[in-house]
Motif scaffolding. Structure first.
Motif, PDB file in Angstrom:
ATOM      1  N   LEU A  22      37.864  43.892  34.663  1.00 20.73           N
ATOM      2  CA  LEU A  22      36.837  43.251  35.741  1.00 20.73           C
ATOM      3  C   LEU A  22      37.445  42.538  37.110  1.00 20.73           C
ATOM      4  CD1 LEU A  22      34.573  41.385  33.086  1.00 20.73           C
ATOM      5  CD2 LEU A  22      34.189  43.412  34.269  1.00 20.73           C
ATOM      6  N   LYS A  23      38.292  42.166  36.969  1.00 22.18           N
ATOM      7  CA  LYS A  23      39.346  41.361  37.936  1.00 22.18           C
ATOM      8  C   LYS A  23      39.915  42.443  38.686  1.00 22.18           C
ATOM      9  CE  LYS A  23      40.523  37.030  35.416  1.00 22.18           C
ATOM     10  NZ  LYS A  23      41.594  36.443  35.087  1.00 22.18           N
ATOM     11  N   SER A  24      40.363  43.572  38.258  1.00 19.26           N
ATOM     12  CA  SER A  24      41.092  44.628  38.969  1.00 19.26           C
ATOM     13  C   SER A  24      39.699  45.384  39.953  1.00 19.26           C
ATOM     14  CB  SER A  24      41.712  45.532  38.208  1.00 19.26           C
ATOM     15  OG  SER A  24      41.968  46.702  38.873  1.00 19.26           O
ATOM     16  N   HIS A  25      38.790  45.470  39.337  1.00 18.27           N
ATOM     17  CA  HIS A  25      37.851  46.200  40.033  1.00 18.27           C
ATOM     18  C   HIS A  25      36.798  45.226  40.857  1.00 18.27           C
ATOM     19  CE1 HIS A  25      34.511  49.070  40.691  1.00 18.27           C
ATOM     20  NE2 HIS A  25      33.601  48.067  40.226  1.00 18.27           N
ATOM     21  N   PHE A  26      36.519  43.765  40.510  1.00 23.47           N
ATOM     22  CA  PHE A  26      35.727  43.306  41.388  1.00 23.47           C
ATOM     23  C   PHE A  26      36.610  42.221  42.284  1.00 23.47           C
ATOM     24  CE2 PHE A  26      32.631  44.257  37.964  1.00 23.47           C
ATOM     25  CZ  PHE A  26      31.720  44.682  38.605  1.00 23.47           C
TER      26      PHE A  26
END
Length: 224
Positions: A22-26
């Protein structure tokens, strides 16, 4: 509530979509820059923190040792494969063959077993939270004994506009027993179809799927 894996006191819910994905994407999620969660029951749930948000976690609790020690290698193995699949140049597409020795040099079998066990953990959380009629003890035993769950299969997908998160669980039941179940773990253009299949269940989704019993060190990308 007891930890469903080891039986100790459960204190934490597992992220059903890995926090690092999630952190990598958002990127950075804050009160000033939130994301919004959509489910069948509620839309536009504001998420201010990926790490702290209860809405992103399973209600089936696990203990600190299972979360921070026992299953941490499984998490890291999936993080490595996830990063490779999402950042590969050129981007992966349907029909591609992924040579796993490029992801896990010299340790393909052990590392892919850990990837498998990461999704066994997520599947176990989903089964308990939603009271799915699937026996939980093989999931527990697989994690505790670091062995494959013979009825769990993974198929790796690629496609545009898949979204990010996880799908609902679709099941096929016979006489009150689940004989096949399928759900998707999705990060943007990469998805993993996680399937439970009893013996003699021949389903289309199982074509080109992977299980630790497979002797191949390659993955075929399927999808839309």
């Amino acid at each position: 509530m007891k930890c469903w894996i080891c039986g100790d006191e459960g204190t934490t819910g597992e992220h059903l979509t890995k926090a690092s994905d999630l952190k990598s994407h958002f990127r950075k999620v804050t009160q000033q820059s939130p994301i919004y969660l959509h489910t069948d029951h509620k839309r536009n749930t504001k998420i201010n923190s990926i790490k702290k948000s209860r809405e992103l976690k399973s209600q089936s609790l696990i203990c600190p040792n299972c979360n921070n020690a026992r299953t941490a290698p499984h998490d890291r193995a999936w993080e490595s494969l996830s990063t490779y699949l999402r950042e590969k140049k050129p981007p992966i597409k349907k029909g591609d063959i992924i040579r796993l020795e490029k992801v896990f040099p010299g340790a393909v079998n052990k590392s892919m077993l850990k990837v498998h066990l990461y999704f066994v953990k997520l599947f176990g959380c989903i089964i308990l939270e939603h009271k799915i009629p699937i026996e939980i003890s093989p999931f527990r035993d697989a994690i505790m004994q670091e062995k494959p769950h013979e009825k769990i299969f993974l198929a790796f997908w690629s496609g545009k506009g898949l979204g990010t998160g996880h799908s609902n669980l679709d099941t096929a039941n016979i006489a009150g027993k689940c004989v096949y179940a399928s759900w998707f773990y999705i990060i943007d253009s990469v998805a993993v179809n996680v399937m439970y299949a009893e013996p003699n269940e021949y389903r289309k989704g199982l074509v080109n799927s992977w299980n630790p019993r497979s002797i191949t060190k390659r993955l075929r990308i399927v999808g839309i």
